[in-house]
Each structure stands twice: as structure tokens, then as C-alpha cells.
Motif scaffolding. Structure first.
Motif, PDB file in Angstrom:
ATOM      1  N   ASP A  62       0.831  -1.208   0.000  1.00 36.82           N
ATOM      2  CA  ASP A  62       0.000   0.000   0.000  1.00 36.82           C
ATOM      3  C   ASP A  62       0.861   1.252   0.000  1.00 36.82           C
ATOM      4  O   ASP A  62       0.620   2.188  -0.780  1.00 36.82           O
ATOM      5  N   ARG A  88      -4.391  -8.838  -4.535  1.00 34.51           N
ATOM      6  CA  ARG A  88      -3.065  -8.222  -4.499  1.00 34.51           C
ATOM      7  C   ARG A  88      -1.975  -9.138  -5.046  1.00 34.51           C
ATOM      8  O   ARG A  88      -0.822  -8.717  -5.162  1.00 34.51           O
ATOM      9  N   GLU A 129       2.395   1.947  -3.185  1.00 41.23           N
ATOM     10  CA  GLU A 129       1.368   2.141  -4.224  1.00 41.23           C
ATOM     11  C   GLU A 129       1.455   1.065  -5.300  1.00 41.23           C
ATOM     12  O   GLU A 129       1.368   1.339  -6.494  1.00 41.23           O
ATOM     13  N   ASP A 140      -0.425  -2.173  -6.633  1.00 38.56           N
ATOM     14  CA  ASP A 140      -1.732  -2.830  -6.563  1.00 38.56           C
ATOM     15  C   ASP A 140      -1.599  -4.352  -6.506  1.00 38.56           C
ATOM     16  O   ASP A 140      -2.247  -5.013  -5.693  1.00 38.56           O
ATOM     17  N   THR A 141      -0.789  -4.896  -7.411  1.00 41.89           N
ATOM     18  CA  THR A 141      -0.590  -6.348  -7.450  1.00 41.89           C
ATOM     19  C   THR A 141       0.880  -6.659  -7.659  1.00 41.89           C
ATOM     20  O   THR A 141       1.610  -5.876  -8.266  1.00 41.89           O
TER      21      THR A 141
END
Length: 270
Positions: free
Chosen positions: A80, A109, A83, A85-86
Motif C-alpha cells: 500500500d 493483491r 502504491e 496494486d498487485t
């Protein structure tokens, strides 16, 4: 040395390269720098992220108890903050357990999963397995990280020409904080997400050294329960496969990641 405040602690991490995020999770008593033979290889194509789990390396070592879900939460917080996402996740031993927890808790994720000499549970099934677990706990309690490291080094790197690996392992293992190491070890014993692995939908690669502690057939069994999973056995390798068979390991993982990327591209084009 970058650190981030995650989940109530300061977590040390490193990032090298650009591209799709590829996160490496180390084993018990290890640290991010132990992926040194993977980082430059994969950084040519990926954004390689390594992190010291709580209680390890340069990350904070708060009092226990710890848990696998707690450590997975640390990783989610790290992603997180960065930044991301996956990410493709590669986990060795304890890192593989954290990766399993991640993928069942937050499948959104995890783009793909590589599990190395690990599994979705550490629950004794036989008296012999129970004795092995108790032996590891007793060693850690009685002798501390330094003497435990000398014992483990002989099992991990038994060959005469691996003396430098044994020496390096002993030196790094001795740096572990005794209480944090015990808290991490206790977090693994009795943990399981075995009943949830049928939920996993992302591509999974399970790698085992032919001399790993965990029976090969056990790994084959749980691999068969995952929808899109393949099993690869690496010969002449113990528990530290990324180190004792670096070239073979790197090439197997790279081939898998490239297959995942091609499959994702075709899916987008359809």
C-alpha cells in the motif's frame, strides 16, 4: 536504507529495477539480502522488492506474540505504501507461508505465486513430525541463534565445497535476536490455511529441492489441490534452493513468470 512504518512497526525494504512488481519473502531467521543471487537476475526485467519481515534483519523486533496473518498484514501495508496494486510473490519456507496467507486473504493483491520449500500448513501429522518441530523449538530456546545456526548450516549445506556457504550462514544467523526469532518460530507452529487453498485462482509454481525437509509427495498433494498450479523438483538441492541451485532456480522462476505475463496479455486481447 529505506524503512516504512507499517502495521505499527518500521519495516526495512529494498527496491531494484523497473517493470512488474516482484516481491521476495525470506525464510525464518533470514533477511532480504539473502536473495542476493536473485536480485540482479530478475531486476533486468522486474521491479524487485525485498523486505526484512518483522523480527528480522533491519526491521523492528517488537515483543511477541507474532502470527502469520500479522506478517501478511505487514506485507499488504508495505505494498500500500509503495502504491503497488498487485505483485508476483516468491516465498521461501516461512516466506512461502506468508505468501499463502496473503493469497487467501487478499487474492486481489497477488498476480502469481511461487512457493519454495514450503506449504500451506505447519501442523504435525505424525509423532515423527511432532518431534522434529519440538526439536527445532528446543534448540532455539536452549542454544540461541548462534549455536542453532551452526547446527542448521550442516543440514542446509552438507557438501565439502559449500564451506563458504556454511560460514556465511552461521555469521548471518548469529545476528538474529533470540526473542524475535522464537516469536517468529512459534507463529508458524500450528498455522494452516490448507482448507482454503482450493480458493486460489492465480497461477502458482511450487518448487521443492529433492533433499528438502518436507516430503516431496506432500508438496505434490497440495499442488494438485490448487486450480492453476504446477510442481517442479530441483535436483541436488536442500532447503535453501535459491542459494544452492541458483541458476536452475532463477531460470525455472523466470520461465514461469514469463508464462504468466503471456497468459495475461492474451486474456486482455480477448
Amino acid at each position: 536504507m529505506p524503512k516504512l512504518g507499517v502495521n505499527g512497526i518500521n519495516l526495512h525494504y529494498e527496491i531494484v529495477g523497473q517493470g512488474e512488481a516482484l516481491l521476495f519473502l525470506h525464510g525464518l531467521g533470514s533477511q532480504g539480502e539473502d536473495w542476493a543471487t536473485q536480485i540482479p537476475f530478475f531486476a533486468r526485467q522486474y521491479q524487485v522488492i525485498t523486505a526484512d519481515m518483522r523480527g528480522h534483519g533491519q526491521s523492528d523486533k517488537p515483543p511477541g506474540p507474532y502470527s502469520v496473518p500479522m506478517m501478511a498484514g505487514d506485507v499488504i501495508d508495505l505494498l500500500d505504501h509503495l502504491e503497488i496494486d498487485t505483485a508476483h510473490i516468491v516465498g521461501l519456507s516461512m516466506g512461502g507461508m506468508i505468501a499463502f496467507q496473503l493469497v487467501v486473504d487478499r487474492p486481489d493483491r497477488v498476480r502469481s505465486l511461487v512457493i519454495v520449500n514450503s506449504g500451506p500448513a505447519l501442523v504435525a501429522r505424525t509423532a515423527g513430525e511432532w518431534l522434529l518441530i519440538q526439536q527445532r523449538l528446543l534448540l532455539a530456546q536452549l542454544f540461541g541463534p548462534a549455536r542453532t545456526g551452526r547446527f542448521l548450516s550442516q543440514r542446509l549445506f552438507p557438501k565439502p565445497d559449500q564451506s563458504w556457504l556454511r560460514a556465511q550462514f552461521i555469521e548471518r544467523w548469529a545476528q538474529n535476536d533470540r526473542d524475535a526469532y522464537l516469536s517468529s518460530l512459534r507463529a508458524l507452529v500450528g498455522w494452516s490455511v490448507l482448507d482454503r487453498i482450493g480458493e486460489i485462482e492465480c497461477p502458482v509454481l511450487v518448487i521443492s529441492g529433492d533433499r528438502d525437509y518436507t516430503p516431496i509427495e506432500l508438496k505434490r498433494e497440495y499442488t494438485a489441490r490448487i486450480r492453476d498450479a504446477q510442481f517442479v523438483l530441483i535436483e541436488d538441492s536442500g532447503h535453501a534452493t535459491p542459494i544452492d541451485q541458483t541458476d536452475e532456480f532463477n531460470n525455472v522462476v523466470l520461465k514461469f513468470l514469463e508464462r504468466v505475463s503471456v497468459a495475461d496479455f492474451r486474456e486482455v486481447q480477448q
